[in-house]
Structure formats: structure tokens, C-alpha cells
Design an enzyme around this catalytic site. Structure first.
Site, PDB file in Angstrom:
ATOM      1  CB  SER A 123      43.836  -1.690  18.033  1.00 25.62           C
ATOM      2  OG  SER A 123      45.000  -1.082  18.408  1.00 25.62           O
ATOM      3  CG  HIS A 144      45.788  -5.353  21.677  1.00 30.09           C
ATOM      4  ND1 HIS A 144      44.570  -5.038  22.223  1.00 30.09           N
ATOM      5  CD2 HIS A 144      46.229  -4.223  21.074  1.00 30.09           C
ATOM      6  CE1 HIS A 144      44.292  -3.780  21.964  1.00 30.09           C
ATOM      7  NE2 HIS A 144      45.280  -3.263  21.262  1.00 30.09           N
ATOM      8  CD  GLU A 156      42.653  -7.306  24.720  1.00 28.13           C
ATOM      9  OE1 GLU A 156      41.516  -7.401  25.185  1.00 28.13           O
ATOM     10  OE2 GLU A 156      42.879  -6.743  23.636  1.00 28.13           O
ATOM     11  CG  ASN A 194      40.345  -1.764  21.661  1.00 30.29           C
ATOM     12  OD1 ASN A 194      40.421  -0.936  22.572  1.00 30.29           O
ATOM     13  ND2 ASN A 194      41.340  -1.994  20.829  1.00 30.29           N
TER      14      ASN A 194
HETATM   15  P1  NAD Z   1      52.881   4.347  14.388  1.00 34.74           P
HETATM   16  O1  NAD Z   1      52.354   5.022  13.168  1.00 34.74           O
HETATM   17  O2  NAD Z   1      53.367   5.182  15.518  1.00 34.74           O
HETATM   18  O3  NAD Z   1      54.100   3.386  13.952  1.00 34.74           O
HETATM   19  C1  NAD Z   1      54.044   2.522  12.853  1.00 34.74           C
HETATM   20  C2  NAD Z   1      55.482   2.303  12.375  1.00 34.74           C
HETATM   21  O4  NAD Z   1      55.458   1.260  11.417  1.00 34.74           O
HETATM   22  C3  NAD Z   1      56.091   3.527  11.699  1.00 34.74           C
HETATM   23  O5  NAD Z   1      57.326   3.841  12.308  1.00 34.74           O
HETATM   24  C4  NAD Z   1      56.280   3.074  10.244  1.00 34.74           C
HETATM   25  O6  NAD Z   1      57.435   3.624   9.637  1.00 34.74           O
HETATM   26  C5  NAD Z   1      56.416   1.574  10.411  1.00 34.74           C
HETATM   27  N1  NAD Z   1      56.101   0.806   9.216  1.00 34.74           N
HETATM   28  C6  NAD Z   1      55.119   1.016   8.301  1.00 34.74           C
HETATM   29  N2  NAD Z   1      55.178   0.075   7.343  1.00 34.74           N
HETATM   30  C7  NAD Z   1      56.196  -0.760   7.667  1.00 34.74           C
HETATM   31  C8  NAD Z   1      56.728  -1.926   7.065  1.00 34.74           C
HETATM   32  N3  NAD Z   1      56.213  -2.424   5.959  1.00 34.74           N
HETATM   33  N4  NAD Z   1      57.769  -2.525   7.673  1.00 34.74           N
HETATM   34  C9  NAD Z   1      58.295  -2.024   8.802  1.00 34.74           C
HETATM   35  N5  NAD Z   1      57.851  -0.918   9.404  1.00 34.74           N
HETATM   36  C10 NAD Z   1      56.793  -0.293   8.843  1.00 34.74           C
HETATM   37  O7  NAD Z   1      51.761   3.332  14.825  1.00 34.74           O
HETATM   38  P2  NAD Z   1      51.457   2.787  16.315  1.00 34.74           P
HETATM   39  O8  NAD Z   1      50.564   3.740  17.010  1.00 34.74           O
HETATM   40  O9  NAD Z   1      52.731   2.396  16.943  1.00 34.74           O
HETATM   41  O10 NAD Z   1      50.572   1.500  15.971  1.00 34.74           O
HETATM   42  C11 NAD Z   1      51.144   0.306  15.516  1.00 34.74           C
HETATM   43  C12 NAD Z   1      50.157  -0.829  15.686  1.00 34.74           C
HETATM   44  O11 NAD Z   1      49.803  -0.958  17.050  1.00 34.74           O
HETATM   45  C13 NAD Z   1      48.845  -0.663  14.916  1.00 34.74           C
HETATM   46  O12 NAD Z   1      48.410  -1.906  14.470  1.00 34.74           O
HETATM   47  C14 NAD Z   1      47.924  -0.136  15.977  1.00 34.74           C
HETATM   48  O13 NAD Z   1      46.560  -0.429  15.721  1.00 34.74           O
HETATM   49  C15 NAD Z   1      48.399  -0.898  17.188  1.00 34.74           C
HETATM   50  N6  NAD Z   1      48.085  -0.275  18.474  1.00 34.74           N
HETATM   51  C16 NAD Z   1      48.211   1.057  18.628  1.00 34.74           C
HETATM   52  C17 NAD Z   1      47.933   1.621  19.861  1.00 34.74           C
HETATM   53  C18 NAD Z   1      48.069   3.105  20.085  1.00 34.74           C
HETATM   54  O14 NAD Z   1      47.476   3.617  21.040  1.00 34.74           O
HETATM   55  N7  NAD Z   1      48.850   3.818  19.279  1.00 34.74           N
HETATM   56  C19 NAD Z   1      47.520   0.812  20.940  1.00 34.74           C
HETATM   57  C20 NAD Z   1      47.448  -0.571  20.749  1.00 34.74           C
HETATM   58  C21 NAD Z   1      47.727  -1.097  19.496  1.00 34.74           C
END
Ligand code: NAD
Length: 508
Positions: A123, A144, A156, A194
């Protein structure tokens, strides 16, 4: 690889909230999906979760049982990253941490074919920086998505400085296959959506920090007067301060301290205090059984008549109509009579400066926000010396027709003017800096943030020169460069053309 055939193999790393949503829309779009998480149970959970989501879509008749079955059949769990050897694209969605993501990218480079695209769903981290740590930065891009992915159509597609244009074209096509609306964005702090979103939540937090208004009042004004689906503080409670504040700090640092992205002190303090939002049951509101507890709004004061003088100007006729319809007396003198409450409707200026400049009696002056046509909810603002009596009389009179009224302390640009003008300013700077085209700025903000208008559309609807006037007033009063008008809006206001006007290339 056939970029638009829908037969691509898509790898997804990280099976959390985002990874599972991305995997679902890829499988629904016809891609073969390989899902991997460092915790094997997370992958299994995600595949079960997606199955449940597809079953629900069948129940709600959004999908046929055959299509859902086929989508489930296209999903598989990976044991390790070696299973990505046949992938055309791998989308990384692990936690928001540069070091963690860099390690994942290094492993992906080793595991994938040379023509496989490596995309990140980050993000707020820099795509250029993520790519720079890779042997082949040309095949790295941002992809994104928004949460919850199946319900949020925007994606995006972000080009880092060294990303090959063909990589972006292929991701745009893949985004369409996945049923999304892709928008091309240049790498920039917070990308497009963002960046613009900072205007909404930061300005709102700053004005509460300045003592102008309360969380609930700001939310009500933004919903009911400005037409936003959610107030900024309800939104922050949903996204959680431990996500929003660090992302703001990241955007501010990456932009070399652009004042428009300066983190709000109050947001940082509330995050440190653990008032994160819905997930901790306490944020800007308290949550009981998942339900937001809104403080009850005090009733409007009893209407006891009174005499009102309305300052001449663009919005005077509408205000006079409201006074007359309420049954109060309209003072139609050239100057306010000795007992009249003075109603003014400034753009950008605070009530105190406005009264002083117009040589009006500040103790009797009440400002009413004209920007959204006095509809939905009216905001009234005190000078620093307005009497309680004048505020009560204005409040009661303006509430006579059943429209709710919110009193606030003095602020250049009230609440809605200030927040909307900041959204316009940031959206315009995104267009000025060629991060995205003007049309894409509006499209992405409406789809990604659910705002009633895009930033440039807001400027066109409200009047580009009025938005410039508001920002100039805010900048003059606050002295803060975050309120400055950039060249995009200034030039379009000067010529009286649409805020979406784009120059043709200088070399024809
Ligand atoms: P989350 O914490 O729900 O999920 C992350 C997952 O990654 C977990 O299941 C974890 O076990 C796994 N993980 C961690 N290290 C790892 C590795 N080395 N190899 C494989 N898997 C691994 O996080 P999320 O909310 O899904 O966010 C993920 C990404 O998406 C982030 O970069 C976040 O900024 C981005 N994002 C999040 C949102 C949101 O609203 N949650 C929106 C847009 C973008």
C-alpha cells in the site's frame, strides 16, 4: 504467455486478508492460481475461505454453481516457492515490511521463469526501492488491490522507475481478466489513491486537534453536507490507526516531508494509546458488540425569533430565503441594525478574520458554510468573541426547517471546505506530477475510496476558482504550506477552464 487469454498461471504469496481476495478474483477470472503462505495452515484456511465465498456467491445468484466449481478447481496450495516455476505472474501480499518483502522478492527471483512478472500489493512502500534490490528490476511492478478485494473493483498498476512498459501492459490486461478496473500509476509515495486519502483523514484530524470540532460532528458534516458515505473518523476506525498512521509516516518520509502529507500528531498519540478503532473496540468511537456508539446530538435550541442581517455576496439570497422561511425578521438595511445577528458565509477565511476585514461587529457575527448550498447539514462557526446568544439564535433559526445544524469553533474553511479543498489540492498535485491522468485521478478515487466525486470533479462541481479561493484563505490564515495552491489548480482557475484540462505534449 497469452496476456489476455485468462489462462495465465498466477502465483500469490501471503494468504492473509488481501492474498485470499486476490486469489479469489484471479480464479474467478479464469486464471490458474497457486497460493503460498509461510504458514501452511494459513494457505489451507484461505482456500477453505475462498470456497465459502464462492458458495455464497452461488447462493446469492451472483455466480452459477458450475462457474464456482470451476474457480475452486483452479486454486491450489503451494508447499514452497519452487511451485511458482510455471507462473506467468506472482503477486506478493505479505505483511507491510520492506525487509520481509525484499526477502520474498529475492526468493521469487530464484524460483520463477525470467519472463515471470513479480508484482507487489504494497500500500505504501516504494516499488522502485523494492525493485532496486532485485537482479531484474524491469519485471517488478506494483499491483495494488483494495480491501475487500472481491467488492472493490479498482487495481492500481504501478510502474517503478525501471519497470518495462510491457510489464505494465500485461498487468493491466491481467487486472481486466480478474474483473478489476486497472488504473496506470507512476511510482509515488502512496501512489494515487492513498495520497488523495491523506487529504480526508489528516485534515479532519488536524482540525479536531485545533479544537475546531469533535469526531462525531466532523463525521456528520462530511456525510450529510458533503455527501461522503463515511465520515473520516468512522473510516479511520475501520482501517485502524496502526495501519493508517505508519502508512502516513512512510508517505511523508518518501515525499521528503511534503507538508500536505505531514502526519497528524493526534493520530500518532491515539495510536500509541491503543485507540486503534473497531478491532480494539475503542477508537474515535466506542464499539459494543461491533456496533458504533455515537454520542447523542443535543437538540437545537428553541426558536425565539430574532433579527438577522445577511452580508451581501454570492450566497446571500439563499440565506435570506432561509431566514424568511423560518419566520425570523430579516434586517434588509445596508448595514446591520444594532440588535441584528450578522450572518456571513466566507470561503476559506475564518469568521474572525472575515468579520474584522468587513468591519462587522464580531460579537454578533455567525458564519454559515455556503459550499454545499446549505443542504443536508448546516455548519455555523463562531468568531473568537461571538456571543452565546447570537450563536443560539442563528442555530435555532437555521434548524427551523428540520435541517440539522452543527456549531463549530473558528476555522479557515469551516470543516467541509477545508477537507474537500485538501482533497482537490492533492488530487491536482497527482495530475501535475504526472502520477496519473486527470480522468484516472477521478476514476481511481471514486472506485478506491468511494468518494462522491473525484478530486478534480469536486473542483469542477464547486468551481475551480472557489476551491482556489478556499485554499488561499486557508493558507493565509494558517501560514501552513500544506494549504498552498499548486500550479495545476491556479492555472485552470486563472483561465476558467475545467480542472481536468490536460496540456498536449510540448513537442506536439
Ligand atoms: P495479513 O497480515 O492479513 O496477511 C499477510 C500474510 O502474509 C499472513 O498470512 C502471513 O502469514 C504471510 N506471510 C508473512 N511472511 C511471509 C513470507 N515470508 N512468505 C509467505 N507468506 C508470508 O496482511 P494483509 O492485510 O493481507 O496485507 C498484505 C499486503 O497488502 C500488505 O503489503 C498491505 O500493505 C497490503 N494491502 C493491505 C490492504 C488492507 O486493507 N489490508 C489493502 C491494500 C494493500
Amino acid at each position: 504467455m497469452a496476456a489476455d487469454s485468462g489462462t495465465q498461471t498466477v502465483g500469490v504469496v501471503g494468504a492473509g486478508a488481501m492474498g485470499r481476495g486476490i486469489a479469489q478474483v484471479a480464479a474467478t477470472g479464469g486464471c490458474r492460481v497457486i497460493l503460498y503462505d509461510a504458514r501452511a495452515e494459513a494457505t489451507a484456511d484461505a482456500i477453505e475461505f475462498i470456497g465459502g465465498m464462492l458458495d455464497r456467491a452461488v447462493q446469492k445468484e451472483r455466480m452459477t454453481a458450475d462457474d464456482a466449481g470451476a474457480a475452486k478447481g483452479r486454486l491450489e496450495a503451494a508447499k514452497d516457492m519452487a511451485d511458482f516455476a510455471g507462473a506467468d505472474v506472482v503477486i506478493e501480499a505479505v505483511s507491510e515490511d520492506m525487509e520481509l518483502k525484499s526477502n520474498v522478492f529475492a526468493a521469487l527471483e530464484a524460483a520463477t521463469r525470467p519472463d515471470c512478472i513479480l508484482a507487489s500489493n504494497t500500500s505504501s512502500l516504494s516499488i522502485t526501492r523494492l525493485a532496486a534490490a532485485c537482479d531484474r528490476p524491469d519485471r517488478v511492478a506494483g499491483f495494488h488491490f483494495f480491501n475487500p478485494v472481491p467488492l472493490m473493483p479498482l487495481v492500481e498498476v504501478i510502474a517503478g522507475i525501471r519497470t518495462e512498459p510491457e510489464v505494465i501492459d500485461r498487468l493491466v490486461e491481467l487486472g481486466k481478466v480478474m474483473g478489476r478496473t486497472p488504473v496506470r500509476v507512476a511510482d509515488a509515495p502512496g501512489f494515487l489513491v492513498n495520497q488523495v486519502g491523506r487529504g480526508y483523514t489528516l485534515e479532519a484530524t488536524n482540525l479536531v486537534d485545533e479544537g475546531v470540532s469533535t469526531f462525531a460532528d466532523v463525521d456528520a458534516i462530511m456525510r450529510e453536507a458533503a455527501g461522503f458515505r463515511m465520515g473520516p473518523f468512522e473510516l479511520l476506525d475501520l482501517t485502524a490507526l496502526d495501519v493508517t498512521h505508519p502508512a502516513t509516516v512512510e508517505i511523508y518520509e518518501q515525499s521528503y516531508h511534503e507538508p500536505r502529507f505531514r502526519p497528524a500528531m493526534l493520530m500518532g498519540q491515539r495510536m500509541q494509546a491503543g485507540l486503534l478503532g473497531r478491532k480494539t473496540k475503542q477508537g474515535h468511537y466506542v464499539y459494543e458488540d461491533g456496533k458504533q456508539q455515537r454520542p447523542e446530538e443535543p437538540a437545537a435550541p428553541e426558536f425565539e425569533g430574532g433579527t438577522f442581517w445577511v452580508e451581501p455576496g454570492d450566497d446571500a439570497a439563499s440565506l435570506k430565503e432561509i431566514v424568511t422561511a423560518s419566520g425570523a425578521r430579516l434586517d434588509s438595511g445596508d448595514k446591520p441594525g444594532a440588535d441584528s445577528v450578522i450572518l456571513v458565509s466566507p470561503l476559506g477565511l475564518d469568521a474572525t478574520s472575515h468579520a474584522a476585514r468587513a468591519a462587522l461587529d464580531a460579537t454578533r457575527t455567525v458564519a454559515v458554510d455556503p459550499l454545499f448550498g446549505f443542504k443536508g447539514r448546516r455548519t455555523i462557526m463562531k468568531t473568537i468573541v461571538t456571543s452565546d446568544e447570537a450563536m443560539r439564535a442563528a442555530h435555532a433559526m437555521l434548524a427551523c426547517d428540520g435541517t440539522p445544524v452543527t456549531p463549530i469553533q473558528d476555522s479557515p474553511g469551516f470543516v467541509a471546505q477545508r477537507i474537500v479543498a485538501m482533497i482537490c489540492a492533492i488530487g491536482a498535485s497527482v495530475a501535475q506530477n504526472r502520477i496519473a491522468t486527470p480522468d484516472d485521478v477521478d476514476r481511481a478515487v471514486k472506485l478506491g475510496l468511494n468518494y462522491p466525486n473525484g478530486p478534480l470533479e469536486f473542483a469542477d462541481t464547486l468551481g475551480v476558482s472557489r476551491v482556489v479561493r478556499i485554499l488561499d484563505g486557508m493558507a493565509e490564515c494558517s501560514g501552513d504550506p500544506r494549504h498552498r495552491v499548486g500550479p495545476w489548480l491556479r492555472r485552470r482557475a486563472a483561465l476558467g477552464v475545467s480542472a481536468t484540462t490536460q496540456e498536449t505534449p510540448a513537442r506536439g
